[in-house]
Write a protein that holds these residues in place. Structure first.
Motif, PDB file in Angstrom:
ATOM      1  N   ALA A   1       0.833  -1.203   0.000  1.00  0.00           N
ATOM      2  CA  ALA A   1       0.000   0.000   0.000  1.00  0.00           C
ATOM      3  C   ALA A   1       0.872   1.259   0.000  1.00  0.00           C
ATOM      4  N   VAL A   2       1.937   1.251   0.783  1.00  0.00           N
ATOM      5  CA  VAL A   2       2.849   2.396   0.821  1.00  0.00           C
ATOM      6  C   VAL A   2       3.480   2.603  -0.557  1.00  0.00           C
ATOM      7  N   ASN A   3       3.904   1.523  -1.185  1.00  0.00           N
ATOM      8  CA  ASN A   3       4.522   1.623  -2.512  1.00  0.00           C
ATOM      9  C   ASN A   3       3.532   2.131  -3.554  1.00  0.00           C
ATOM     10  N   ILE A   4       2.307   1.679  -3.478  1.00  0.00           N
ATOM     11  CA  ILE A   4       1.282   2.135  -4.425  1.00  0.00           C
ATOM     12  C   ILE A   4       1.033   3.623  -4.237  1.00  0.00           C
ATOM     13  N   ARG A   5       0.944   4.062  -2.991  1.00  0.00           N
ATOM     14  CA  ARG A   5       0.744   5.499  -2.734  1.00  0.00           C
ATOM     15  C   ARG A   5       1.885   6.315  -3.335  1.00  0.00           C
ATOM     16  N   GLY A   6       3.099   5.806  -3.227  1.00  0.00           N
ATOM     17  CA  GLY A   6       4.250   6.481  -3.828  1.00  0.00           C
ATOM     18  C   GLY A   6       4.130   6.574  -5.339  1.00  0.00           C
ATOM     19  N   ARG A   7       3.685   5.495  -5.956  1.00  0.00           N
ATOM     20  CA  ARG A   7       3.503   5.522  -7.411  1.00  0.00           C
ATOM     21  C   ARG A   7       2.383   6.474  -7.803  1.00  0.00           C
ATOM     22  N   MET A   8       1.361   6.573  -6.965  1.00  0.00           N
ATOM     23  CA  MET A   8       0.274   7.513  -7.260  1.00  0.00           C
ATOM     24  C   MET A   8       0.798   8.947  -7.231  1.00  0.00           C
ATOM     25  N   MET A   9       1.663   9.236  -6.271  1.00  0.00           N
ATOM     26  CA  MET A   9       2.209  10.591  -6.144  1.00  0.00           C
ATOM     27  C   MET A   9       3.068  10.967  -7.355  1.00  0.00           C
ATOM     28  N   SER A  10       3.704   9.971  -7.962  1.00  0.00           N
ATOM     29  CA  SER A  10       4.590  10.268  -9.089  1.00  0.00           C
ATOM     30  C   SER A  10       3.945   9.994 -10.450  1.00  0.00           C
ATOM     31  N   ALA A  11       2.676   9.623 -10.459  1.00  0.00           N
ATOM     32  CA  ALA A  11       1.993   9.340 -11.727  1.00  0.00           C
ATOM     33  C   ALA A  11       1.932  10.604 -12.576  1.00  0.00           C
ATOM     34  N   LYS A  12       2.290  10.455 -13.847  1.00  0.00           N
ATOM     35  CA  LYS A  12       2.309  11.591 -14.750  1.00  0.00           C
ATOM     36  C   LYS A  12       1.013  11.731 -15.530  1.00  0.00           C
ATOM     37  N   LYS A  13       0.261  10.661 -15.632  1.00  0.00           N
ATOM     38  CA  LYS A  13      -0.991  10.691 -16.387  1.00  0.00           C
ATOM     39  C   LYS A  13      -2.143  10.305 -15.469  1.00  0.00           C
ATOM     40  N   ASP A  14      -3.289  10.866 -15.773  1.00  0.00           N
ATOM     41  CA  ASP A  14      -4.486  10.575 -14.990  1.00  0.00           C
ATOM     42  C   ASP A  14      -4.827   9.088 -15.035  1.00  0.00           C
ATOM     43  N   THR A  15      -4.607   8.453 -16.172  1.00  0.00           N
ATOM     44  CA  THR A  15      -4.916   7.028 -16.284  1.00  0.00           C
ATOM     45  C   THR A  15      -3.998   6.196 -15.392  1.00  0.00           C
TER      46      THR A  15
ATOM     47  N   TRP B   1      -2.650   7.272 -12.557  1.00  0.00           N
ATOM     48  CA  TRP B   1      -3.101   7.521 -11.194  1.00  0.00           C
ATOM     49  C   TRP B   1      -4.326   6.676 -10.878  1.00  0.00           C
ATOM     50  N   LYS B   2      -5.272   6.631 -11.817  1.00  0.00           N
ATOM     51  CA  LYS B   2      -6.505   5.855 -11.605  1.00  0.00           C
ATOM     52  C   LYS B   2      -6.205   4.366 -11.469  1.00  0.00           C
ATOM     53  N   SER B   3      -5.284   3.868 -12.259  1.00  0.00           N
ATOM     54  CA  SER B   3      -4.894   2.460 -12.172  1.00  0.00           C
ATOM     55  C   SER B   3      -4.312   2.148 -10.799  1.00  0.00           C
ATOM     56  N   GLN B   4      -3.455   3.031 -10.315  1.00  0.00           N
ATOM     57  CA  GLN B   4      -2.864   2.843  -8.997  1.00  0.00           C
ATOM     58  C   GLN B   4      -3.924   2.957  -7.896  1.00  0.00           C
ATOM     59  N   ALA B   5      -4.892   3.858  -8.099  1.00  0.00           N
ATOM     60  CA  ALA B   5      -5.961   4.025  -7.109  1.00  0.00           C
ATOM     61  C   ALA B   5      -6.772   2.741  -6.971  1.00  0.00           C
ATOM     62  N   VAL B   6      -7.026   2.069  -8.078  1.00  0.00           N
ATOM     63  CA  VAL B   6      -7.754   0.795  -8.044  1.00  0.00           C
ATOM     64  C   VAL B   6      -6.940  -0.239  -7.284  1.00  0.00           C
ATOM     65  N   GLN B   7      -5.635  -0.305  -7.569  1.00  0.00           N
ATOM     66  CA  GLN B   7      -4.770  -1.247  -6.860  1.00  0.00           C
ATOM     67  C   GLN B   7      -4.727  -0.942  -5.365  1.00  0.00           C
ATOM     68  N   LEU B   8      -4.692   0.352  -5.017  1.00  0.00           N
ATOM     69  CA  LEU B   8      -4.669   0.731  -3.607  1.00  0.00           C
ATOM     70  C   LEU B   8      -5.964   0.312  -2.921  1.00  0.00           C
TER      71      LEU B   8
END
Length: 69
Positions: A14-28, A30-37
């Motif tokens: 979960a911590v790693n996913i949140r980190g990837r969400m923070m660095s996501a460059k595209k909305d898609t 971010w949304k993919s990571q949000a689903v995983q989170l």
């Protein structure tokens, strides 16, 4: 002795996913990571319930862990 390794691994994920969400460059991305989170947080809740921790606060958790060491 209770094995908390799976819960720990889920929490790290979960911590790693949140980190990837923070660095996501595209909305898609971010949304993919949000689903995983969301899915990971559901798994964490299920694991906590399985371990009997769903209603346990941090102090009680540490007290229980201290008794097993």
């Amino acid at each position: 002795m209770t094995d908390f390794s799976h819960l720990h691994a889920l929490e790290e994920r979960a911590v790693n996913i949140r980190g990837r969400m923070m660095s996501a460059k595209k909305d898609t991305q971010w949304k993919s990571q949000a689903v995983q989170l969301f899915q990971t947080e559901q798994e964490i809740a299920d694991e906590r319930e399985f371990l009997g921790l769903e209603d346990m606060n941090v102090e009680d958790l540490y007290a229980a862990l201290e008794g097993e060491i």
